[in-house]
Design an enzyme around this catalytic site. Sequence first.
Site, PDB file in Angstrom:
ATOM      1  N   TYR A   6       0.841  -1.197   0.000  1.00 14.05           N
ATOM      2  CA  TYR A   6       0.000   0.000   0.000  1.00 14.05           C
ATOM      3  C   TYR A   6       0.873   1.242   0.000  1.00 14.05           C
ATOM      4  O   TYR A   6       1.944   1.266   0.624  1.00 14.05           O
ATOM      5  CB  TYR A   6      -0.875   0.057   1.262  1.00 14.05           C
ATOM      6  N   TYR A  29      -0.155  -9.760   0.556  1.00  8.83           N
ATOM      7  CA  TYR A  29       0.857  -9.127   1.418  1.00  8.83           C
ATOM      8  C   TYR A  29       0.887  -9.784   2.798  1.00  8.83           C
ATOM      9  O   TYR A  29      -0.126 -10.321   3.259  1.00  8.83           O
ATOM     10  CB  TYR A  29       0.621  -7.614   1.522  1.00  8.83           C
ATOM     11  N   ARG A  44      -2.329 -11.956   3.622  1.00  6.94           N
ATOM     12  CA  ARG A  44      -3.676 -11.650   3.156  1.00  6.94           C
ATOM     13  C   ARG A  44      -3.827 -12.088   1.702  1.00  6.94           C
ATOM     14  O   ARG A  44      -2.974 -11.798   0.867  1.00  6.94           O
ATOM     15  CB  ARG A  44      -3.967 -10.140   3.201  1.00  6.94           C
ATOM     16  N   HIS A  72      -6.984  -8.756  -2.489  1.00 10.61           N
ATOM     17  CA  HIS A  72      -8.324  -8.220  -2.227  1.00 10.61           C
ATOM     18  C   HIS A  72      -8.359  -6.742  -2.555  1.00 10.61           C
ATOM     19  O   HIS A  72      -7.329  -6.067  -2.587  1.00 10.61           O
ATOM     20  CB  HIS A  72      -8.722  -8.437  -0.759  1.00 10.61           C
ATOM     21  N   HIS A  75     -10.521  -3.305  -1.202  1.00 14.75           N
ATOM     22  CA  HIS A  75     -11.453  -2.776  -0.212  1.00 14.75           C
ATOM     23  C   HIS A  75     -12.501  -1.912  -0.912  1.00 14.75           C
ATOM     24  O   HIS A  75     -12.170  -1.117  -1.795  1.00 14.75           O
ATOM     25  CB  HIS A  75     -10.716  -1.921   0.822  1.00 14.75           C
TER      26      HIS A  75
HETATM   27 FE   LIG Z   1      -6.039  -4.693   2.618  1.00 20.85          FE
END
Ligand SMILES: [Fe+2]
Length: 237
Positions: A105, A144, A154, A157, A159
């Site tokens: 991110y 990640y 994770r 995905h 959000h």
């Molecule tokens: Fe996330």
Amino acid sequence: MSEITMVEQALEGTQPEFCHPPYVSSIARSPRSPLLLLPRTLSERTGPVFGHGLVGPGDNDLTAQHQGQPIGERIVVHGRVLDEDGRPVRGALIEVWQANAAGRYRHRIDQHQAPLDPNFTGTGRVMTGDDGYYWFRSIKPGAYPWSNHPNAWRPAHIHFSLFGAGILSRLVTQMYFPGDPLQPLDPIFNSIADERARQRLVSRFDIEKTIPEFELAFNFDIVLRGSSDTPFEDQRR
Ligand SMILES: [Fe+2]
């Protein structure tokens, strides 16, 4: 338009548990006391409403926000926002955010060992049309690591946040990709006990919408209420 409201009286196990111990941070932040249902007043139902001018024409193309193209597998995500009777929810604001193709991110808290992409911010927004339809273009996010438990990753995905006519009615969820081997290992995914409800968060690969030699397509419909509703985070029933 249909109002986006909190999910009420959802079927058992079809929404995430407040406290799901394998998802470690849910232990500390989940409520200890019975919930109070706050009555909705007229002001919450009628105002304030975001303006349509908030969303610009290119806001739903996450690959076109910088000078160059982001690295990664180009995708289009599309679908409809529907109420419990299958009626379209028009004029809903959808905001999305995601990691880049390397699973990182663009956020100061995310410092793990993966490169940032100078051509990718990872945020976008779009409003649903009269038929409840939306689409946005992006790149497929990478998996990640996170510190929930040893060797925790994770699954890929995106959000989603949805606003209805009243801005107090925000709904938040995550969309996953089909065939991801990390999903069965993910405590957040597994905080939804019901298998069929969990699968409603997995998008469908859509060869029809795929543009040859350009991008893959994934379909993700969002249902706000009823027996086939989409699981939302921190919604109560
Ligand atoms: Fe996330």
